[in-house]
Design a protein around this motif. Structure first.
Motif, PDB file in Angstrom:
ATOM      1  N   ILE A  29      32.413  43.670  26.863  1.00 28.18           N
ATOM      2  CA  ILE A  29      32.950  45.028  26.853  1.00 28.18           C
ATOM      3  C   ILE A  29      34.326  45.067  27.498  1.00 28.18           C
ATOM      4  O   ILE A  29      35.238  45.749  27.012  1.00 28.18           O
ATOM      5  CB  ILE A  29      31.983  45.969  27.605  1.00 28.18           C
ATOM      6  N   PHE A  30      34.485  44.326  28.595  1.00 25.55           N
ATOM      7  CA  PHE A  30      35.773  44.288  29.297  1.00 25.55           C
ATOM      8  C   PHE A  30      35.908  42.945  29.990  1.00 25.55           C
ATOM      9  O   PHE A  30      34.946  42.421  30.546  1.00 25.55           O
ATOM     10  CB  PHE A  30      35.845  45.416  30.340  1.00 25.55           C
ATOM     11  N   TYR A  31      37.128  42.395  29.933  1.00 23.46           N
ATOM     12  CA  TYR A  31      37.385  41.150  30.658  1.00 23.46           C
ATOM     13  C   TYR A  31      38.833  41.131  31.127  1.00 23.46           C
ATOM     14  O   TYR A  31      39.755  41.394  30.345  1.00 23.46           O
ATOM     15  CB  TYR A  31      37.115  39.927  29.785  1.00 23.46           C
ATOM     16  N   GLU A  32      39.016  40.832  32.398  1.00 22.08           N
ATOM     17  CA  GLU A  32      40.354  40.734  32.985  1.00 22.08           C
ATOM     18  C   GLU A  32      40.476  39.378  33.666  1.00 22.08           C
ATOM     19  O   GLU A  32      39.802  39.104  34.660  1.00 22.08           O
ATOM     20  CB  GLU A  32      40.595  41.860  33.988  1.00 22.08           C
ATOM     21  N   SER A  33      41.359  38.520  33.111  1.00 21.55           N
ATOM     22  CA  SER A  33      41.553  37.186  33.660  1.00 21.55           C
ATOM     23  C   SER A  33      42.758  37.115  34.587  1.00 21.55           C
ATOM     24  O   SER A  33      42.906  36.145  35.332  1.00 21.55           O
ATOM     25  CB  SER A  33      41.755  36.182  32.524  1.00 21.55           C
ATOM     26  N   PHE A  34      43.633  38.119  34.539  1.00 17.09           N
ATOM     27  CA  PHE A  34      44.877  38.153  35.304  1.00 17.09           C
ATOM     28  C   PHE A  34      45.791  36.972  34.960  1.00 17.09           C
ATOM     29  O   PHE A  34      46.635  36.583  35.762  1.00 17.09           O
ATOM     30  CB  PHE A  34      44.609  38.182  36.821  1.00 17.09           C
ATOM     31  N   ASP A  35      45.595  36.400  33.746  1.00 12.28           N
ATOM     32  CA  ASP A  35      46.532  35.363  33.316  1.00 12.28           C
ATOM     33  C   ASP A  35      47.937  35.949  33.164  1.00 12.28           C
ATOM     34  O   ASP A  35      48.932  35.254  33.387  1.00 12.28           O
ATOM     35  CB  ASP A  35      46.080  34.753  31.989  1.00 12.28           C
ATOM     36  N   GLU A  36      47.995  37.225  32.802  1.00 14.38           N
ATOM     37  CA  GLU A  36      49.267  37.942  32.738  1.00 14.38           C
ATOM     38  C   GLU A  36      49.364  38.868  33.941  1.00 14.38           C
ATOM     39  O   GLU A  36      48.357  39.243  34.546  1.00 14.38           O
ATOM     40  CB  GLU A  36      49.364  38.745  31.441  1.00 14.38           C
ATOM     41  N   THR A  37      50.563  39.234  34.295  1.00 16.17           N
ATOM     42  CA  THR A  37      50.759  40.104  35.452  1.00 16.17           C
ATOM     43  C   THR A  37      50.023  41.430  35.266  1.00 16.17           C
ATOM     44  O   THR A  37      49.874  41.930  34.148  1.00 16.17           O
ATOM     45  CB  THR A  37      52.249  40.366  35.699  1.00 16.17           C
ATOM     46  N   PHE A  38      49.560  41.973  36.355  1.00 16.48           N
ATOM     47  CA  PHE A  38      48.830  43.244  36.303  1.00 16.48           C
ATOM     48  C   PHE A  38      49.754  44.441  36.144  1.00 16.48           C
ATOM     49  O   PHE A  38      49.319  45.537  35.790  1.00 16.48           O
ATOM     50  CB  PHE A  38      48.003  43.414  37.583  1.00 16.48           C
ATOM     51  N   GLU A  39      51.025  44.255  36.426  1.00  7.94           N
ATOM     52  CA  GLU A  39      51.982  45.360  36.394  1.00  7.94           C
ATOM     53  C   GLU A  39      52.086  45.918  34.983  1.00  7.94           C
ATOM     54  O   GLU A  39      52.228  45.188  34.010  1.00  7.94           O
ATOM     55  CB  GLU A  39      53.347  44.887  36.889  1.00  7.94           C
ATOM     56  N   GLY A  40      52.002  47.232  34.905  1.00 11.66           N
ATOM     57  CA  GLY A  40      52.040  47.903  33.615  1.00 11.66           C
ATOM     58  C   GLY A  40      50.672  48.079  32.988  1.00 11.66           C
ATOM     59  O   GLY A  40      50.513  48.863  32.053  1.00 11.66           O
ATOM     60  N   ARG A  41      49.693  47.348  33.499  1.00  9.78           N
ATOM     61  CA  ARG A  41      48.327  47.460  32.965  1.00  9.78           C
ATOM     62  C   ARG A  41      47.374  48.058  33.995  1.00  9.78           C
ATOM     63  O   ARG A  41      46.516  48.854  33.670  1.00  9.78           O
ATOM     64  CB  ARG A  41      47.820  46.076  32.524  1.00  9.78           C
ATOM     65  N   TRP A  42      47.521  47.670  35.242  1.00 12.31           N
ATOM     66  CA  TRP A  42      46.770  48.253  36.358  1.00 12.31           C
ATOM     67  C   TRP A  42      47.695  49.232  37.080  1.00 12.31           C
ATOM     68  O   TRP A  42      48.905  49.016  37.162  1.00 12.31           O
ATOM     69  CB  TRP A  42      46.296  47.170  37.319  1.00 12.31           C
ATOM     70  N   ILE A  43      47.119  50.290  37.602  1.00 21.32           N
ATOM     71  CA  ILE A  43      47.914  51.342  38.239  1.00 21.32           C
ATOM     72  C   ILE A  43      47.637  51.351  39.740  1.00 21.32           C
ATOM     73  O   ILE A  43      46.489  51.496  40.166  1.00 21.32           O
ATOM     74  CB  ILE A  43      47.593  52.724  37.635  1.00 21.32           C
ATOM     75  N   VAL A  44      48.703  51.201  40.522  1.00 25.50           N
ATOM     76  CA  VAL A  44      48.589  51.231  41.974  1.00 25.50           C
ATOM     77  C   VAL A  44      48.613  52.673  42.445  1.00 25.50           C
ATOM     78  O   VAL A  44      49.433  53.478  41.979  1.00 25.50           O
ATOM     79  CB  VAL A  44      49.734  50.434  42.631  1.00 25.50           C
ATOM     80  N   SER A  45      47.710  53.009  43.379  1.00 25.55           N
ATOM     81  CA  SER A  45      47.629  54.381  43.887  1.00 25.55           C
ATOM     82  C   SER A  45      48.918  54.780  44.599  1.00 25.55           C
ATOM     83  O   SER A  45      49.536  53.984  45.309  1.00 25.55           O
ATOM     84  CB  SER A  45      46.447  54.517  44.846  1.00 25.55           C
TER      85      SER A  45
END
Length: 534
Positions: A29-45
């Motif tokens: 359903i969901f998989y995050e390997s962080f092979d690519e940078t998280f910036e732009g995909r994950w949102i920092v509070s």
């Protein structure tokens, strides 16, 4: 083998591999390997409290990237919204992720929150500890807290309130600095399984009151909040005997101990000789200045005359227990004829009671990491949500296990290089790992905080390992003794010499503490010789 047969076999293998890959993709359903940078995909509070800086980084000696907690003593918050909400009601759901506590975990969290849809009242930029979640899962350690959390935020259909239901007796956090993978398997038959590194550490049932606190299904009845204890309700099981009178021969002023008149001073006792004398061989230092250093005095040594005599100094007759001692008289207690027991309010039907066949799981719409930690170097990686346990197992084998094996081998080499100290450290680690497992034993739950406190002190001072073991054995022995004997102390047998001091309940009782009884010995008392260390 003919060419046509080889081609057929090759086609078959390719077909099977494709089918397995397709099934794996369908079940992931969901998989995050962080092979690519998280910036732009994950949102920092954007919340002011969360000053910790996230970094896209690898761990030392590995090429596998992860999400890194880069600073000590900071709060962190970051969130990843899913493409569409995930239901936890449709068959098996597996939640899994890795953490690498490169600097250990003394005080902080490394857990994940699986968040409800934003209609519940939160935004990605405003993500904080109040953001509503469905499940919180992962390690948390600080002070007496040492557990792998599993918390279900469940809505009461009667009251409409969300209640946090905590897994009881959760497993402890591994005490090493190796990468670990945490797995929570939610089954359609209400079963929950917690795995650490693929090994089952806890199995529970969502609807069992033995497994969650508070239980998902509320009690059918509750104490009546309006019920009041009657004014004449007597909760005293015992009361002073109104007919008791202190006996005429009860002497409250009699001392606990008296001089033993049967003991005589040993012959040859040197009353006028001191225990210590000036050292006849001592010489005043040449650089001693009486004006600055004061008058010089020779150091003391044991008086050699006392070595051949029974003793020196003032002789005092030893003391013994006074047979006439009874202590302060207290009115004896008798059963209270008006005793009604401990009052409790009457039970009434619980207005918020409901029956449940399955938990009413809230959908997961985002994955959030919101933690406060005193340690840096926490690396999150390979976050997975899947429908298939085998898919989760496959990820463990291909992403986590190679790193774990490499780190274990690295640790082994370091321990061997350290020689005996490394071997001792390895032994101590095994001891503490075992003690954490012992702390998870259900019948020790009431003592778990005390045991964890002892373990953590031992981890900070490894030279105390044996003392820690002894302390925990004492705790376990105490618990077992209470279980076997019901917490009752064995009857105390009084020595014959104290028979004269006993009195019946009719006469009264003494509550004086005989603290000095065990501190004094009935020996021919002489001042103890003291050896002076120069």
């Amino acid at each position: 083998m003919g060419l046509s047969l080889r081609l057929a076999l090759l086609f078959f293998v390719a077909f099977v591999s494709f089918q397995q890959l397709s099934a794996s993709d369908d079940d992931t359903i969901f998989y995050e390997s962080f092979d690519e940078t998280f910036e732009g995909r994950w949102i920092v509070s954007d919340k002011d409290d969360y000053k910790g800086v996230w970094k896209h980084s690898t761990s030392e000696g590995h090429d596998d990237y992860g999400l890194l907690v880069s600073e000590m003593a900071k709060k962190y918050a970051i969130v990843k919204e899913l493409d569409k909400p995930v239901s936890l009601k449709d068959g098996t759901v597996v939640l899994q992720y890795e953490t690498f506590l490169q600097n250990g975990l003394e005080c902080g969290g490394a857990y994940i929150k699986y968040l409800r849809p934003q209609e519940a009242g939160w935004t990605a930029k405003g993500f904080d500890n109040e953001s509503p979640y469905s499940i919180m899962f992962g390690p948390d350690k600080c002070g007496a807290t040492n557990k792998v959390h599993f918390i279900l935020n469940h809505k009461n259909p009667k009251s409409g309130e969300f209640v946090e239901h905590h897994l009881k007796f959760p497993p402890s956090v591994p005490s090493d600095k190796l990468p670990h993978v945490y797995t929570a398997i939610i089954k359609p038959d209400n079963e929950l399984r917690i795995l650490i590194d693929g090994e089952e550490k806890k199995k529970a049932n969502f609807l069992s009151a033995e497994d969650f606190e508070p239980p998902l299904i509320p009690a059918k009845t509750i104490p009546d909040p309006d019920d009041k204890k009657p004014e004449d309700w007597d909760e005293r099981a015992k009361i002073p005997d109104p007919d008791a009178v202190k006996p005429d021969d009860w002497d409250e002023d009699a001392p606990m101990e008296i001089e033993d008149e049967d003991v005589e001073k040993p012959e040859g006792w040197l009353d006028d000789e001191p225990l210590e004398v000036d050292d006849p061989e001592a010489i005043k230092p040449e650089d001693w200045d009486d004006d600055e250093d004061g008058e010089w005095e020779a150091p003391k040594v044991d008086n050699p005359k006392c070595d051949t005599a029974p003793g020196c100094g003032e002789w005092k007759r030893p003391t013994k227990r006074n047979p006439a001692y009874k202590g302060k008289w207290h009115t004896p207690l008798i059963d209270n004829p008006n005793y009604k027991g401990i009052w409790k309010p009457q039970e009434i039907p619980n207005p918020n009671y409901f029956e449940l066949d399955k938990p009413d799981f809230e959908r997961i719409a985002a994955i959030g990491i919101e933690i406060w930690t005193m340690q840096d170097g926490i690396l999150f990686d390979n976050i997975l949500i899947t429908k298939d346990e085998k898919v989760a197992e496959s990820f463990r084998e291909t992403t986590w296990k190679p790193k774990f094996t490499a780190e274990k081998e690295k640790q082994k080499v370091e321990d061997e290089a350290a020689g005996s100290d490394g071997a001792l450290a390895g032994f101590q680690k095994k001891v503490f790992d075992l003690l954490y497992k012992i702390a998870d034993i259900p019948f020790l739950s009431s003592h778990k905080l005390k045991i964890l406190d002892i373990i953590e002190k031992g981890e900070k001072q490894p030279n105390l390992t044996i003392g820690v073991l002894v302390s925990i054995v004492v705790v376990i022995t105490t618990v077992l003794f209470k279980i076997i004997f019901g917490g009752k102390k064995p009857a105390k047998v009084e020595p014959k010499s104290s028979v004269a001091a006993e009195t019946s309940n009719k006469e009264g009782s003494s509550e004086e503490e005989n603290e000095n009884e065990n501190e004094k010995e009935d020996t021919a008392a002489a001042p103890r010789r003291r050896r002076r260390d120069n």
